[in-house]
Design a protein around this motif. Structure first.
Motif, PDB file in Angstrom:
ATOM      1  N   LYS A 186       0.556  -2.752  -7.828  1.00  0.00           N
ATOM      2  CA  LYS A 186       0.475  -2.082  -6.526  1.00  0.00           C
ATOM      3  C   LYS A 186      -0.484  -0.887  -6.573  1.00  0.00           C
ATOM      4  CE  LYS A 186       3.590  -4.609  -4.549  1.00  0.00           C
ATOM      5  NZ  LYS A 186       3.281  -5.578  -3.583  1.00  0.00           N
ATOM      6  N   ARG A 187      -0.848  -0.462  -7.750  1.00  0.00           N
ATOM      7  CA  ARG A 187      -1.757   0.685  -7.854  1.00  0.00           C
ATOM      8  C   ARG A 187      -3.074   0.408  -7.131  1.00  0.00           C
ATOM      9  NH1 ARG A 187      -2.009   2.936 -13.597  1.00  0.00           N
ATOM     10  NH2 ARG A 187       0.121   3.333 -12.970  1.00  0.00           N
ATOM     11  N   PHE A 188      -3.613  -0.810  -7.314  1.00  0.00           N
ATOM     12  CA  PHE A 188      -4.886  -1.142  -6.668  1.00  0.00           C
ATOM     13  C   PHE A 188      -4.741  -1.209  -5.159  1.00  0.00           C
ATOM     14  CE2 PHE A 188      -7.610  -4.483  -4.871  1.00  0.00           C
ATOM     15  CZ  PHE A 188      -8.840  -3.847  -5.000  1.00  0.00           C
ATOM     16  N   VAL A 189      -3.733  -1.952  -4.665  1.00  0.00           N
ATOM     17  CA  VAL A 189      -3.610  -2.128  -3.215  1.00  0.00           C
ATOM     18  C   VAL A 189      -3.258  -0.828  -2.509  1.00  0.00           C
ATOM     19  CG1 VAL A 189      -3.047  -4.575  -3.320  1.00  0.00           C
ATOM     20  CG2 VAL A 189      -1.212  -2.912  -3.289  1.00  0.00           C
ATOM     21  N   ASN A 190      -2.653   0.107  -3.217  1.00  0.00           N
ATOM     22  CA  ASN A 190      -2.298   1.382  -2.601  1.00  0.00           C
ATOM     23  C   ASN A 190      -3.336   2.475  -2.844  1.00  0.00           C
ATOM     24  OD1 ASN A 190       0.084   0.516  -1.369  1.00  0.00           O
ATOM     25  ND2 ASN A 190       1.201   0.719  -3.286  1.00  0.00           N
ATOM     26  N   GLY A 239       0.834   0.216   5.150  1.00  0.00           N
ATOM     27  CA  GLY A 239       0.729   0.520   6.575  1.00  0.00           C
ATOM     28  C   GLY A 239      -0.600   1.067   7.056  1.00  0.00           C
ATOM     29  N   ALA A 240      -1.561   1.211   6.174  1.00  0.00           N
ATOM     30  CA  ALA A 240      -2.833   1.827   6.554  1.00  0.00           C
ATOM     31  C   ALA A 240      -3.514   1.100   7.709  1.00  0.00           C
ATOM     32  CB  ALA A 240      -3.768   1.904   5.347  1.00  0.00           C
ATOM     33  N   ALA A 241      -3.539  -0.224   7.674  1.00  0.00           N
ATOM     34  CA  ALA A 241      -4.220  -0.980   8.730  1.00  0.00           C
ATOM     35  C   ALA A 241      -3.503  -0.833  10.068  1.00  0.00           C
ATOM     36  CB  ALA A 241      -4.333  -2.454   8.343  1.00  0.00           C
ATOM     37  N   ALA A 242      -2.184  -0.988  10.079  1.00  0.00           N
ATOM     38  CA  ALA A 242      -1.436  -0.863  11.337  1.00  0.00           C
ATOM     39  C   ALA A 242      -1.610   0.524  11.939  1.00  0.00           C
ATOM     40  CB  ALA A 242       0.043  -1.160  11.105  1.00  0.00           C
ATOM     41  N   LEU A 243      -1.619   1.534  11.105  1.00  0.00           N
ATOM     42  CA  LEU A 243      -1.795   2.902  11.602  1.00  0.00           C
ATOM     43  C   LEU A 243      -3.184   3.106  12.196  1.00  0.00           C
ATOM     44  CD1 LEU A 243       0.047   4.724   8.699  1.00  0.00           C
ATOM     45  CD2 LEU A 243       0.774   4.682  11.103  1.00  0.00           C
ATOM     46  N   LEU A 244      -4.226   2.613  11.526  1.00  0.00           N
ATOM     47  CA  LEU A 244      -5.581   2.776  12.055  1.00  0.00           C
ATOM     48  C   LEU A 244      -5.783   1.944  13.314  1.00  0.00           C
ATOM     49  CD1 LEU A 244      -8.290   4.201  11.743  1.00  0.00           C
ATOM     50  CD2 LEU A 244      -9.052   2.254  10.328  1.00  0.00           C
ATOM     51  N   VAL A 245      -5.214   0.756  13.366  1.00  0.00           N
ATOM     52  CA  VAL A 245      -5.303  -0.068  14.587  1.00  0.00           C
ATOM     53  C   VAL A 245      -4.644   0.667  15.755  1.00  0.00           C
ATOM     54  CG1 VAL A 245      -4.412  -2.177  15.669  1.00  0.00           C
ATOM     55  CG2 VAL A 245      -5.574  -2.294  13.450  1.00  0.00           C
ATOM     56  N   ALA A 246      -3.463   1.236  15.528  1.00  0.00           N
ATOM     57  CA  ALA A 246      -2.778   1.992  16.591  1.00  0.00           C
ATOM     58  C   ALA A 246      -3.619   3.190  17.027  1.00  0.00           C
ATOM     59  CB  ALA A 246      -1.401   2.441  16.114  1.00  0.00           C
ATOM     60  N   ILE A 262      -6.325   4.808  -2.234  1.00  0.00           N
ATOM     61  CA  ILE A 262      -6.779   5.348  -0.940  1.00  0.00           C
ATOM     62  C   ILE A 262      -8.033   4.638  -0.448  1.00  0.00           C
ATOM     63  CG2 ILE A 262      -7.704   7.396   0.218  1.00  0.00           C
ATOM     64  CD1 ILE A 262      -5.787   9.050  -1.554  1.00  0.00           C
ATOM     65  N   GLY A 263      -9.002   4.447  -1.326  1.00  0.00           N
ATOM     66  CA  GLY A 263     -10.245   3.782  -0.935  1.00  0.00           C
ATOM     67  C   GLY A 263     -10.015   2.342  -0.513  1.00  0.00           C
ATOM     68  N   HIS A 264      -9.208   1.615  -1.267  1.00  0.00           N
ATOM     69  CA  HIS A 264      -8.899   0.234  -0.917  1.00  0.00           C
ATOM     70  C   HIS A 264      -8.155   0.161   0.411  1.00  0.00           C
ATOM     71  CE1 HIS A 264      -6.507  -3.519  -1.022  1.00  0.00           C
ATOM     72  NE2 HIS A 264      -7.651  -4.027  -1.406  1.00  0.00           N
ATOM     73  N   SER A 265      -7.170   1.021   0.583  1.00  0.00           N
ATOM     74  CA  SER A 265      -6.404   1.042   1.837  1.00  0.00           C
ATOM     75  C   SER A 265      -7.309   1.321   3.029  1.00  0.00           C
ATOM     76  CB  SER A 265      -5.295   2.092   1.771  1.00  0.00           C
ATOM     77  OG  SER A 265      -4.345   1.744   0.799  1.00  0.00           O
ATOM     78  N   ARG A 266      -8.241   2.231   2.864  1.00  0.00           N
ATOM     79  CA  ARG A 266      -9.170   2.550   3.947  1.00  0.00           C
ATOM     80  C   ARG A 266     -10.046   1.332   4.274  1.00  0.00           C
ATOM     81  NH1 ARG A 266     -11.263   6.908   2.085  1.00  0.00           N
ATOM     82  NH2 ARG A 266     -12.882   5.868   0.916  1.00  0.00           N
ATOM     83  N   ARG A 267     -10.555   0.631   3.262  1.00  0.00           N
ATOM     84  CA  ARG A 267     -11.392  -0.550   3.501  1.00  0.00           C
ATOM     85  C   ARG A 267     -10.606  -1.650   4.214  1.00  0.00           C
ATOM     86  NH1 ARG A 267     -13.105   1.214  -1.435  1.00  0.00           N
ATOM     87  NH2 ARG A 267     -11.806  -0.273  -2.596  1.00  0.00           N
ATOM     88  N   VAL A 268      -9.361  -1.861   3.812  1.00  0.00           N
ATOM     89  CA  VAL A 268      -8.515  -2.866   4.467  1.00  0.00           C
ATOM     90  C   VAL A 268      -8.297  -2.489   5.933  1.00  0.00           C
ATOM     91  CG1 VAL A 268      -6.161  -3.807   4.534  1.00  0.00           C
ATOM     92  CG2 VAL A 268      -7.389  -3.655   2.351  1.00  0.00           C
TER      93      VAL A 268
END
Length: 182
Positions: free
Chosen positions: A1-5, A40-47, A7-13
């Motif tokens: 989970k370190r990779f998927v969480n 939740g990064a994508a759902a938050l940015l979409v909102a 910050i840079g990866h979350s922002r790109r997703v």
């Protein structure tokens, strides 16, 4: 989970989720479901970007805890622990259902996609992005995959055949597409 969480990866997703939605008529009244939402990064940015109400689901309660912490006291985004193959929503609940690199983690990937379709309103949009196996390799991967979902582009094409294509970007290992439900 370190990779998927990360910050840079979350922002790109999250940015990719917003980019995909540029192909869809999104309105402030639209309801958005993120299946396999992770932190939740994508759902938050979409909102934030579109002003929609978003729901994120993930099978991992630790990821949902991270998503809820990131959301704080926001009321426009809700995060729930849920299995993609058995979504806890009524039929036709969402205008948009999206998933990004989730189904290859789901052995019953077609059940997860069927659930996403089920919870879409008529004329709603299914936004899909994931890895796919080349046909020459899929037979081997299926025999050793265990708890992973293995599918080819042809498998996905067959599943999505009854939906109207809106956008497609398909490469050797990736399958990104947006479909409208009839």
């Amino acid at each position: 989970k370190r990779f998927v969480n990360d910050i840079g990866h979350s922002r790109r997703v999250a940015e990719a989720a917003v980019r995909r939605l540029r192909h869809v008529p999104v309105h402030r009244s639209s309801s958005y479901l993120d299946v396999g939402c992770g932190n939740g990064a994508a759902a938050l940015l979409v909102a934030d970007t579109f002003g929609v109400r978003a729901v994120g689901v993930d099978v991992d309660p630790q990821q949902i805890a991270l998503a809820r912490a990131a959301a704080g006291d926001r009321t426009d985004v809700l995060f729930l622990t849920a299995d993609a193959t058995c979504l806890p929503f009524d039929d036709g609940r969402f205008d948009i259902a999206a998933t990004n690199k989730t189904t290859h983690h789901v052995p019953r990937w077609s059940s997860a996609l069927a659930e996403m379709r089920r919870v879409l309103k008529p004329h709603g949009y299914l936004v899909y992005a994931d890895l796919k196996a080349p046909s020459w390799l899929a037979w081997l991967l299926k025999s050793v995959a265990g708890r992973a979902g293995v599918f080819t582009g042809a498998d996905l094409d067959r599943f999505f055949a009854s939906l109207q294509p809106v956008h497609r970007d398909i490469g050797w290992l990736h399958y990104e597409a947006i479909f409208q439900k009839p």
